[in-house]
Structures are given as C-alpha cells and as structure tokens.
Write an enzyme that holds these catalytic residues in place. Structure first.
Site, PDB file in Angstrom:
ATOM      1  CD  GLU A 279      -1.371  -2.319   2.023  1.00 56.71           C
ATOM      2  OE1 GLU A 279      -1.991  -3.394   1.880  1.00 56.71           O
ATOM      3  OE2 GLU A 279      -0.322  -2.217   2.691  1.00 56.71           O
ATOM      4  CB  SER A 293      -1.730 -14.181  -3.519  1.00 54.09           C
ATOM      5  OG  SER A 293      -1.479 -15.101  -4.551  1.00 54.09           O
ATOM      6  CE1 TYR A 294      -0.696  -7.769   2.212  1.00 54.57           C
ATOM      7  CE2 TYR A 294      -1.157  -6.103   0.526  1.00 54.57           C
ATOM      8  CZ  TYR A 294      -0.982  -6.450   1.859  1.00 54.57           C
ATOM      9  OH  TYR A 294      -1.104  -5.492   2.832  1.00 54.57           O
ATOM     10  CG  HIS A 295      -2.406  -5.957  -4.205  1.00 50.39           C
ATOM     11  ND1 HIS A 295      -2.626  -4.987  -3.257  1.00 50.39           N
ATOM     12  CD2 HIS A 295      -1.111  -5.816  -4.604  1.00 50.39           C
ATOM     13  CE1 HIS A 295      -1.518  -4.285  -3.071  1.00 50.39           C
ATOM     14  NE2 HIS A 295      -0.576  -4.770  -3.876  1.00 50.39           N
TER      15      HIS A 295
END
Length: 389
Positions: A279, A293-295
């Site tokens: 971020e 994957s995180y987003h």
C-alpha cells in the site's frame, strides 16, 4: 602458468580421479629411454584400468587421448607389464611434453574427468609446485599416488575461486546481487553441499554470508590495496576514498541478506515476490506467495505471509509493523543476523506479533526465556511450504 593452475583447480572439481607425481629421470627421458611416457604407481592403477593387472600375467592395454595444458592433445597407450608388475602411460612417438629432460623433478598432475577424458599438466617451478600441493592439501611425500579430493584444502580452493571471479570482472565493482550470487557459486563449488539449501538452510545462509564477506574484502584489497599502501597526497583524498568504501560496504551489507534468502526460497521451490508494493510506498522485502495474491481480497489471509530481512534489528524492527496493512493481525516475520536482543525488546516484539527468524546457531545468544518463540530459517521455510500447498 597462473592460468594453468586455475585450469587444474577447475578440472579437479570435475574429475573422477587425480594422480600426481614428480617426474623421474626415466619419465622425462633424461636417462635416454626410447619411448616417451611416465610410470604410474601400482596403487593408482584405477586411473588407467578398471581391474588391476596380474603379476606375471598377460600385458593389459588401453588407448586414450591426453589433453595437455588444455592446449593440445596427444594419443596415449595405457599398459600394464605383467612381467615387470608396472603400469605405464606411453606414446608411439616422443610427443608427450613430459618427455623433456628439463622436466625432471617437475610435478605432473594427471586427471581422469567424469566424462572419461584425460588431462595432464606439468609444473616446474617451486612456486607453482607449492601452490598446487597447498591447493590439494598434500606434502611432497604424499605424491606418486591418487589424490583424495575430499582432503583438498578448501581455503585454497576458495582463494583461487575468489581471484578468478575478480579477474573476470569488467567493472570496478559488480552489483550487490552479482556479489551474492558469486559468493553462493564459490561456496557451493568449494564445499559441495548444495543439498544444505533444503536440509540445512540455516547453515547455508551463514556459509554464503561469510564467503561473500571474504569475497568483498578481497575485491576491496584488489581495487584499493596499492592506493592505500602508497598513501594520499592530502587528507581530502583520504576522506573521499574512505567514504566511498564505507558507503559501498553499507550498501552491500543491506542487500546481501535479501539476495541469499531469495536463493534459499528458490532452492526450496517457494513462490514469493520480493520488494513488492503493498500500500502506498510500503514495500516489504518478501510477500508469500505473491503480491497478486496479497491484493486479491478473496485470497485466504492465512495463506499469506510477509518477511522482512534486516542484518541487524535492535532499533529498526519496528519498521516491519506497518509494511503490509492486510497482515496487521497476523504474525510478521523478521529474519536477522543479529546476535542477541534484550528481554524488554523481545517482549515488545511478541506483543506486536513480530516473529524473529534467526540462523539456528545464533538462537543461543538470545535470553533463554524467549528462545522457543524464535524461528530457525528452516522452520520458516517449512511453514511457507505448508501454507503454499
């Protein structure tokens, strides 16, 4: 001849058997023998034949090609004379470089490569001979036999590999990633424990780090040694070089741990994204399994992980707390080479869900009360493997 020494080192790492001897007057042709060649001691028969000859029995023969000094080749005959109970490497004509009276007393290195190819080198000065003997970790009394390559002097092997890397450079200083990868190649080659990447990653991380330190110091000495020895014309020039050296050292050290961890993760078939933006300007060192994957809001939170890499972390560990907003409620992993942190700081880390990842041998430097909370590198790797299944 220095290049030939390097060639022997390179070839020996890829050889099935290595034989060495000091050339006798008979080997060199000084005694007037009609056939070129050299005698091979009986205990070393396996470099020529699969089975030993039988004393008093038939003559055994085999043909081969020998590559001399890595420059040219000659035909050769391997012969066992049963009547004499001796092994000899000969040629149909005096084509062997060893057939030269000037080489009496020279050191012959005869190698059988894993490919079945034969190579030979001759060293004829005290400096060359001593360098080769030191490299293999043997004395003059331990020649005229097969060399046990497991006893090869690792310090000498590493030193030569480092010098070869430095000579190969086309820039003043390579990038930090190139330095780390070179250190890994050298360490893997010298100690031949690639399996440690998976079996003992804690050891491998420290081994790579130590070799990179020695590699970097050797490069500094090569680049600045003469300049420092000769001195400076004024203080400003000294300060300028000192700042240049120190800044480069700090830059390398800061990235070294990241590069070695990346190689460990790759060697363990782990999926990850390095230096990805989570971020704003936040950029953790590693996100598992990927920044995509995180987003992805639908990707399970328990299948995500982040890892920060900091060589030391007594003060800087708090930087990891806000590197990934999505993982604030999860454990935040921090790999460090720091040896020992106070109980008060460890208690604060624990309250913030910061889990230290430390090479196994360093864990005993931490207060005993908190050692069970600290993860080894292998434990972290096994954890990531499990969540990535």
């Amino acid at each position: 001849m220095e290049n030939y020494i390097s060639k022997v080192i390179e070839d020996s790492s890829e050889s099935e058997k290595i034989y060495c001897k000091f050339l006798s007057p008979n080997d060199s042709g000084e005694t007037g023998g009609h056939q070129s060649g050299f005698l091979v001691s009986k205990p070393a028969y396996s470099i020529l034949f699969d089975e030993p000859g039988e004393k008093g029995g038939d003559i055994k023969r085999a043909s081969a090609t020998i590559y001399w000094f890595d420059d040219y080749e000659t035909p050769a005959n391997f012969i066992y004379y049963g009547s004499k109970d001796e092994y000899r490497v000969t040629s149909n004509r005096k084509s062997f470089p060893s057939s030269n009276p000037d080489y009496t007393g020279a050191l012959l290195i005869f190698l059988k490569k894993h490919t079945g190819q034969f190579k030979a080198y001759i060293f004829n000065t005290d400096d060359e001979i001593n360098e080769i003997l030191n490299y293999f970790g043997i004395t003059p009394a331990e020649t005229n036999r097969l060399i046990n390559t497991e006893l090869t002097n690792p310090e000498e092997k590493e030193k030569y590999a480092i010098q070869e890397f430095i000579k190969s450079l086309t820039t003043d200083f390579p990038s930090s990633e190139q330095m780390s990868l070179a250190a890994q190649r050298i360490q893997n080659s010298v100690f031949n424990h690639n399996e440690y990447i998976q079996l003992k990653p804690d050891n491998k991380l420290l081994d790579w780090t130590e070799v990179e330190y020695r590699l970097f110091r050797a490069l500094e000495h090569d680049r600045y040694g003469v300049l420092i020895k000769n001195g400076f014309s004024d203080v400003e020039k000294f300060i300028e070089l000192a700042n240049k050296v120190l800044n480069r050292r700090k830059s390398r050290a800061g990235k070294s741990l990241e590069h070695h961890l990346s190689s460990l993760f790759t060697g363990n078939n782990i999926t990850f994204t390095p230096q990805a933006i989570t971020e704003g300007n936040k950029k953790p060192d590693f996100i598992f399994p990927s920044i995509e994957s995180y987003h992805n809001a639908s990707f399970p939170l328990e299948k995500l992980a982040s890892l920060a890499a900091k060589t030391t972390c007594k003060d800087r560990w708090r930087q990891v707390l806000n590197e990934a907003d999505r993982l604030r409620s999860q454990n935040k992993f921090l790999c460090t080479l720091q040896q020992g942190i106070s109980s008060a700081q460890l208690e604060e880390m624990k309250s913030e869900k910061v889990v230290l990842v430390v090479p196994q041998k360093y864990i005993t430097t931490y207060p005993e009360k908190y050692r069970n909370d600290i993860w080894t590198v292998k434990k972290f790797i096994d954890y990531i493997k499990e969540i990535e299944k």
